[in-house]
Design an enzyme around this catalytic site. Structure first.
Site, short mmCIF file in Angstrom:
data_model
loop_
_atom_site.label_atom_id
_atom_site.label_comp_id
_atom_site.label_asym_id
_atom_site.label_seq_id
_atom_site.Cartn_x
_atom_site.Cartn_y
_atom_site.Cartn_z
N GLY A 252 -4.70 -2.38 7.11
CA GLY A 252 -3.44 -2.01 7.22
C GLY A 252 -2.46 -2.78 6.36
CG ASP B 58 5.77 1.74 5.64
OD1 ASP B 58 6.08 2.42 4.69
OD2 ASP B 58 4.72 1.11 5.78
#
Length: 857
Positions: free
Chosen positions: A21, A124
């Site tokens: 990630g 995000d």
């Protein structure tokens, strides 16, 4: 290092990797206390106590469409394990049915509503952070980008996890205010949700180069909803996620899922991207095309990964945008090890290229697949996606390269000299330019091919600064070299991005980055230059500048750095600041501890000058006045004279000058072939130790006898000259030993050698070291070790022999580098250290969008 199955993180046992990630690797794990499966995301850096507190506040969110944050460790997050398919993977298969778009959109809006009511902003939101499960949507990484406070909370609770205004997130899904680094709120997330809905309905991202209406591709009601969500002005968007959710629910309940083509009399959307990285997909919508035919320019900021700094010489000549504008290559240092890192501009993550250790000065192949770079005395290339590096040819000290469509590379192989050409497949390079003696040229650096792939720009440095210029050479021998601009930095060219724009030449003048129309046929500047950045990191003399231009019209810029001179104690605690923040490059403490000599880089000229600070009176005064650079100040034992390196005329040579007002400088040696830098003066004032560069033996240590009278006719004596770099030489207080740095083992280490040479030699550092400094009584030797550690090694001398104790790290600071150079100095008693203290935060790179419009206006 990747974690293996069975590894324990507190009460959590790693089962298997899941993926990677934005913060690091993600693993499936088991909570041994509760017996439940969890997901653990590892960060490369330890979390601050403030982060842990705020993350635990986010963990209080409890909603069926939000992935729960269970726990926070020293450098890891423990989250709910979500089984399902990422929305990003689903969208690769095509657009979703409108019914699904409305259902998933409403569930995401529900999650946003719950979070916003708790003061949590996502910042995000993107397809990769949305999971589709049997129970519906799960939004991941909620609030980890930022935590704000509810409207009625005290002001102190509204502080964010990131103190800087650097853009954090994925640019392709950012709102206009987020790209500009402005304050973000709940409406920022609603803009991102609008982007998600559009992409779900069309399986496309909005394109800067192809603005179009949504009419016919979705229901008119949904079209109107998206228009409002994607307004450039937050005040004209949906003001709450709850209202957005209710609107999506109403559209679904009204049965308006089938697309309808509106009547000609109805309002038709005409959208556009106002600012974008065209190929990278970064953009946002402003007003109707009819009211804003030409959108303004915009600057977005990206941060380097946590714990990294831009290459050893910071920005200059380092960053490189790919020709297609989709990727950025940057040399970054972490824990004293440097590599090239690549970031796709439509992603938030940098990727380290493992085969590029110590790589610098990257440049791209014309198809944006390969990166050329310099490392370990070689010119190399590597796939931008990673893999092994291939050696093309020798290049001892590369200073720029460029690659054309015929697979030819023009490059500078070393400091000083002309440019060479070589096949990108490898082979023997041959000179392609010749120095012009009539122009007093001493080097050609930083080549850049023009669009025809035959002609190229290059920076021609002259010992007469007024003749230093940007010239155009060619692979065709008959082509006459042309001068196109007088400047002290490299230049680059970007072709026109539309029919209304000319091509532009980019260069630095008076510290500003300029773009000026450039006629390729006549090789001449036309029109007036536009200022694209008022300040940029660059260096006069060698000419590198911290910018890069893609052929698609994207510009990347590295702003100048700033730092303090500070004193720290043996624990690393700051005990005092010296002077005002600025672009300091090195420090040297006067023998009596009452003065400092610092090198400061001018923001306007890029020139490096030596400045003196009187610590008792707090007065700062300029010492060197070179049109170009003054470096490496070394105090005489009585504090009345400073030896230094100056590069007028080039290359760097040795000078000395009294600190008394009106004193004149004195050249210590005639101009030589290699660069010379003083490193230390013996305590009796008779010997000056300096390093000199040789193409055969690299940096060597020499000694020059320097009585206070005339130096005419004096000859230097070579002290250490092996086929390695020997640098940072320092006399012991009794003059019987010299401590220095050498890379003979493959990495920098600190050694002590008897003086004169002929006795013993001892390796002091074990895991790497540089920049040795003696304590005033000779009983300790300090040096910089790995990860910015200041190390102290006990020393006992016995005649012409020494005994060393176990080195001990005193403290670590980001300003200390295990590379040659004066990053610190020490008081005679060894209790205080003078060093540089960089501004807090990660290095940033500015991405400039739509520069052509700026240049026209």
């Amino acid at each position: 290092m990747p974690l293996s199955a069975g590894t324990r993180l507190g009460p959590y046992e790693i089962i298997a990797p899941i993926g990677a990630g934005g913060m690091g690797e993600v693993y499936r794990a088991r909570d041994t206390r509760l017996g439940r499966a969890v997901a653990i995301k590892i960060s490369g850096e330890a979390f601050s106590s403030r982060f842990a507190l705020e993350a635990r506040a986010i963990a209080a969110l409890n909603h069926p469409h939000i992935c729960t944050l269970h726990d926070v460790g020293p450098n890891y997050l423990v989250m709910e394990l979500v089984e399902g398919e990422a929305l990003s993977a689903l969208l690769r298969k095509g657009a979703l049915p409108i019914e699904s778009v409305l259902r998933y959109g409403a569930q995401i809006a529900e999650a946003l509503t719950a979070a916003h009511e708790k003061g949590v902003i996502h910042r995000d939101l993107k397809p990769g952070n949305v999971m589709l499960t049997k129970a519906g949507v799960k939004v991941l990484d909620f609030g980890l980008a930022r935590l704000s406070a509810p409207a009625d909370a005290p002001q102190t609770e509204a502080e964010t996890l990131t103190a800087s205004r650097a853009v954090i997130g994925t640019p392709a899904y950012m709102a206009p205010e987020q790209l500009e680094g402005k304050e973000c709120d709940a409406r920022t997330d609603l803009f991102a949700l609008g982007l998600l809905l559009y992409e779900m309905a069309t399986a496309k991202r909005w394109s800067f180069t192809k603005p179009h209406s949504l009419s016919g591709s979705m229901p008119p009601a949904l079209e109107r909803t998206l228009k409002k969500a994607l307004h450039s002005d937050p005040e004209l968007r949906w003001q709450s996620a709850r209202d957005f959710h209710d609107e999506l629910e109403w559209i679904a309940e009204a049965g308006a899922a089938a697309p309808q083509r509106p009547a000609a009399s109805r309002f038709r959307l005409a959208w556009m991207i106002a600012v974008a990285l065209a190929a990278a997909g970064i953009g946002y919508w402003l007003h109707d095309l009819r009211t804003l035919p030409q959108p303004p320019a915009l600057r977005a900021t990206i941060e380097t990964p946590m714990g990294t700094r831009i290459g050893a010489t910071r920005a200059v000549g380092q960053i490189a945008l790919s020709p297609d504008g989709k990727m950025l290559a940057v040399p970054l240092i972490r824990d004293e090890d440097s590599y090239l890192w690549v970031r796709r501009l439509d992603s938030e993550a940098f990727q380290r290229l493992e085969a590029t250790r110590h790589g610098f000065s990257p440049f791209w192949s014309p198809d944006s697949r390969y990166i050329g770079f310099f490392a370990a005395g070689k010119l190399k290339k590597v796939l931008a996606s990673g893999g092994p590096a291939e050696v093309i040819c020798d290049a001892t000290e590369g200073r720029g390269g460029t690659w054309n469509g015929d697979n030819r590379i023009v490059f500078c192989p070393r400091i000083g000299g002309s440019l060479y050409a070589v096949s990108a497949a490898g082979g023997e390079p041959h000179p392609i330019t010749q120095l012009d003696a009539s122009l007093h040229e001493d080097a050609h650096y930083w080549p850049r091919f023009l669009p025809d792939g035959r002609r190229f720009l290059f920076y021609a440095r002259s010992t007469d600064q007024e003749k230093t210029a940007i010239r155009v050479g060619s692979l065709d021998p008959a082509f006459p070299v042309a001068t196109v601009a007088t400047t002290t930095t490299e230049a680059d060219y970007a072709p026109a991005t539309d029919s209304a724009s000319p091509g532009h030449l980019f260069f630095v003048r008076e510290g500003a980055l300029l773009a000026q129309p450039f006629d390729l046929r006549r090789l001449a500047l036309t029109g007036e230059p536009a200022v694209l950045a008022g300040e940029i990191d660059f260096e006069s003399g060698y000419g590198p500048a911290g910018f890069s231009v893609s052929r698609t019209g994207t510009v990347a810029i590295v702003p100048p750095s700033s730092q303090h001179n500070v004193f720290v104690d043996r624990n690393g605690s700051v005990t005092g600041e010296v002077g005002t923040p600025g672009p300091y490059l090195s420090v040297a403490l006067a023998p009596d501890g009452k003065g400092i000599a610092s090198v400061i880089k001018s923001a306007q000229s890029g020139r490096r000058d030596i400045w003196l600070v009187d610590l008792l009176r707090g007065i700062q005064s300029r010492f060197s006045f070179y049109p170009q650079n003054g470096l490496r100040p070394v105090w005489s034992p009585d504090g009345r004279t400073i030896a230094y390196a100056g590069d007028r005329p080039a290359p760097y040579n040795l000078f000395r000058r009294s600190t008394a007002a009106g004193a004149k400088e004195e050249a210590l040696l005639p101009i030589g072939l290699g660069q010379r830098f003083p490193t230390d003066w013996s305590r009796d004032g008779r010997l000056l130790l300096f390093e000199e560069y040789s193409a055969q033996t690299k940096f060597d240590l020499w000694v020059l006898s320097t009585p206070l009278g005339s130096v005419n006719g004096l000859q230097p004596v070579k002290y250490l000259a092996d086929p390695f770099n020997e640098s940072d030489g320092r006399f012991s207080p009794d003059g019987r030993f010299v401590a220095y740095t050498s890379d003979e083992s493959g990495t920098n280490q600190v050694y002590v050698q008897t003086y004169p040479k002929g006795g013993g030699r001892w390796q002091i550092s074990r895991e790497g070291g540089a920049q040795p400094r003696w304590r005033g009584d000779g009983k300790e030797l300090f040096y910089i070790g790995p990860k910015g550690a200041l190390v102290a090694a006990p020393i006992r001398t016995n005649g012409r022999s020494i005994e060393t104790g176990v080195p001990r790290a005193l403290f670590s600071r980001t300003a200390l580098h295990m590379q040659p150079g004066p990053d610190y100095d020490v008081t005679a008693d060894g209790q205080r250290f003078l060093t540089l203290d960089p501004e807090e935060g990660r290095d940033t790179i500015t991405i400039l969008l739509n520069w052509a419009h700026t240049a026209r206006n």
